[in-house]
Design a protein around this motif. Structure first.
Motif, PDB file in Angstrom:
ATOM      1  N   UNK A 300       0.830  -1.195   0.000  1.00  0.00           N
ATOM      2  CA  UNK A 300       0.000   0.000   0.000  1.00  0.00           C
ATOM      3  C   UNK A 300       0.870   1.253   0.000  1.00  0.00           C
ATOM      4  N   UNK A 301       0.825   1.982  -1.079  1.00  0.00           N
ATOM      5  CA  UNK A 301       1.553   3.251  -1.153  1.00  0.00           C
ATOM      6  C   UNK A 301       0.962   4.253  -0.165  1.00  0.00           C
ATOM      7  N   UNK A 302      -0.344   4.247  -0.033  1.00  0.00           N
ATOM      8  CA  UNK A 302      -0.991   5.177   0.893  1.00  0.00           C
ATOM      9  C   UNK A 302      -0.511   4.942   2.326  1.00  0.00           C
ATOM     10  N   UNK A 303      -0.347   3.669   2.703  1.00  0.00           N
ATOM     11  CA  UNK A 303       0.114   3.384   4.065  1.00  0.00           C
ATOM     12  C   UNK A 303       1.543   3.852   4.277  1.00  0.00           C
ATOM     13  N   UNK A 304       2.406   3.643   3.291  1.00  0.00           N
ATOM     14  CA  UNK A 304       3.796   4.092   3.450  1.00  0.00           C
ATOM     15  C   UNK A 304       3.886   5.618   3.483  1.00  0.00           C
ATOM     16  N   UNK A 305       3.060   6.279   2.698  1.00  0.00           N
ATOM     17  CA  UNK A 305       3.039   7.743   2.763  1.00  0.00           C
ATOM     18  C   UNK A 305       2.523   8.210   4.120  1.00  0.00           C
ATOM     19  N   UNK A 306       1.581   7.463   4.689  1.00  0.00           N
ATOM     20  CA  UNK A 306       1.095   7.793   6.033  1.00  0.00           C
ATOM     21  C   UNK A 306       2.190   7.573   7.069  1.00  0.00           C
ATOM     22  N   UNK A 307       3.001   6.526   6.872  1.00  0.00           N
ATOM     23  CA  UNK A 307       4.135   6.293   7.776  1.00  0.00           C
ATOM     24  C   UNK A 307       5.106   7.462   7.728  1.00  0.00           C
ATOM     25  N   UNK A 308       5.407   7.945   6.511  1.00  0.00           N
ATOM     26  CA  UNK A 308       6.271   9.114   6.391  1.00  0.00           C
ATOM     27  C   UNK A 308       5.642  10.330   7.060  1.00  0.00           C
ATOM     28  N   UNK A 309       4.344  10.494   6.886  1.00  0.00           N
ATOM     29  CA  UNK A 309       3.655  11.648   7.467  1.00  0.00           C
ATOM     30  C   UNK A 309       3.694  11.616   8.987  1.00  0.00           C
ATOM     31  N   UNK A 310       3.680  10.405   9.564  1.00  0.00           N
ATOM     32  CA  UNK A 310       3.641  10.291  11.018  1.00  0.00           C
ATOM     33  C   UNK A 310       4.991  10.213  11.684  1.00  0.00           C
ATOM     34  N   UNK A 311       6.053  10.085  10.917  1.00  0.00           N
ATOM     35  CA  UNK A 311       7.390   9.968  11.508  1.00  0.00           C
ATOM     36  C   UNK A 311       7.833  11.298  12.110  1.00  0.00           C
TER      37      UNK A 311
END
Length: 443
Positions: A300-311
């Motif tokens: 999931x690209x959306x999940x990885x982008x969310x991971x970046x957003x939350x780091x």
């Protein structure tokens, strides 16, 4: 007496006998070395060459041409070639501009003031050349910036941080520091954790997709070396492998090179507070590749982008940002005609930096001062001798006539073929994608 006077008058009308060629080396008061070559048939034009990045502590000789072949070609055409080493290695922009100006002054003392002085340079030297054009344009008749860091210091270091931040966040559970690196040992220790994780990720489809995402945030292109064939537009496997290899270098530059630059700046000059990585990906030239590799990996690209957003995010030291703004961020106001050339497949200095500079020039209302041309080839500063000499000839025509000549690919390739008939030249119509995080002084 009349005969002597007549002889003297006639002699004054005749061109002077050709002077012997001269090669001069010396040291400026700053400690920078300089080198000067004046050919027998000097055309009264001096070319001031600004060299690229030299790693801190590496040998740092003075340079006055981008290559031996270009030196020979330029001397054969009557140009005097001059340049300095800069007083220091590393991110030496603060010292480079005054050292280069001092080299021009020293040349005038030794050989007389040239009829024309043109600044040119490559890589970091292209950035320095642009700085000379903006800050000291009255000293130069024109400027040619080749493969330059045209996005400026702040934007370029931010872009490097984005890629390294994505590597650490998506490929590791590490908390190794990416900024505020107190010494080289700390920087190398961080790299020693990230590089093995990068290598391990390359072995899996999920890891390769994430490497592509990190590459997209820096706009690492699909074609990255002149010696390899260009991948087909849908050959994402080859493109990703090329980007993985280049990301190794970006990680090292983003840590060891950053540590040296931070020492100069007095702190961390980069930040990603408030940065939306989904938006940056949407602006990236390689977004379709990222989406395809994520889909293929079932990730999931959306999940990885969310991971970046939350780091946890990284803040900059404003004093360090101010230092990098001075050394060197652009106003978009070149004070002399400026021509830039760039390869489309440049990984260390992505071509989108040219778009950032063009946008700054437009915002500043100086479009008439700038022309840009692009060579379709992989590699950093991977120009043929003919491509560089053709760009120089076009700039000279602008200086001579006050009007820009045709700087389209057909005209430049034809000129390159005349000047360097044994090579394949590759100027092409090209418009770079937007830079992901531009930062200039025109806004």
């Amino acid at each position: 007496m009349k005969l002597v006077l007549a002889t003297a008058l006639v002699a004054g009308l005749l061109p002077p006998a050709a002077a012997p060629p001269s090669h001069v080396e010396g040291v400026l008061p700053s400690g920078a070395a300089y080198v000067m070559d004046v050919p027998r048939n000097w055309n009264r034009t001096a070319l001031l060459y600004s060299h690229g990045y030299t790693a801190d502590g590496a040998p740092n000789p003075a340079q006055n041409a981008p290559s031996a072949a270009v030196r020979t070609a330029a001397l054969d055409r009557g140009y005097a070639l001059i340049g300095s080493s800069y007083a220091e290695t590393g991110w030496a922009v603060e010292h480079a501009l005054p050292d280069q100006l001092s080299t021009v002054d020293e040349f005038a003392k030794r050989f007389g003031k040239p009829r024309r002085t043109i600044a040119w340079g490559a890589s970091l030297g292209g950035m320095i050349t642009t700085g000379l054009a903006e800050r000291h344009g009255h000293r130069f008749d024109g400027a040619l910036a080749m493969c330059g860091v045209q996005a400026g210091a702040v934007a370029s270091w931010n872009s490097t941080l984005d890629a390294v931040f994505a590597v650490r966040t998506l490929l590791t559970t590490s908390t190794v520091p990416l900024v505020d690196l107190p010494d080289r040992a700390t920087a190398l220790a961080s790299a020693a954790e990230l590089v093995p994780a990068l290598d391990a990720a390359q072995a899996t489809a999920r890891g390769r997709a994430r490497i592509a995402l990190a590459s997209a945030l820096h706009n690492i292109p699909a074609w990255t070396t002149a010696s390899s064939p260009e991948p087909a537009p849908d050959d994402y496997d080859t493109a990703q492998r090329n980007q993985y290899e280049q990301l190794h270098n970006i990680v090292h530059t983003g840590l060891s090179g950053r540590q040296e630059a931070e020492t100069r700046a007095g702190g961390n000059m980069s930040w990603n507070t408030g940065v939306d990585y989904s938006r940056l990906l949407a602006r990236s030239a390689i977004r379709p590749e990222v989406e395809a590799l994520y889909a293929r990996a079932g990730l999931s690209l959306a999940e990885d982008l969310a991971t970046l957003a939350g780091a946890p995010r990284i803040s900059a030291d404003q004093g360090a940002v101010a230092y990098m703004t001075r050394n060197l961020t652009f106003t978009g106001r070149p004070r002399t005609p400026l021509l830039t050339i760039h390869t489309t497949g440049d990984a260390p200095v992505p071509v989108q930096g040219q778009r950032a500079y063009a946008d700054a020039v437009r915002d500043a209302g100086h479009e008439k001062s700038l022309r840009q041309a692009f060579v379709h080839r992989g590699g950093h500063c991977a120009f043929t001798t003919g491509e560089m000499m053709a760009a120089l000839a076009a700039l000279e025509e602008r200086v001579d006539t006050g009007r820009w000549p045709d700087t389209g690919p057909n005209a430049l390739n034809a000129a390159a073929a005349r000047l360097d008939p044994g090579a394949t030249h590759a100027y092409r119509v090209y418009r770079p994608a937007p830079h992901p995080r531009p930062f200039d002084l025109a806004r």
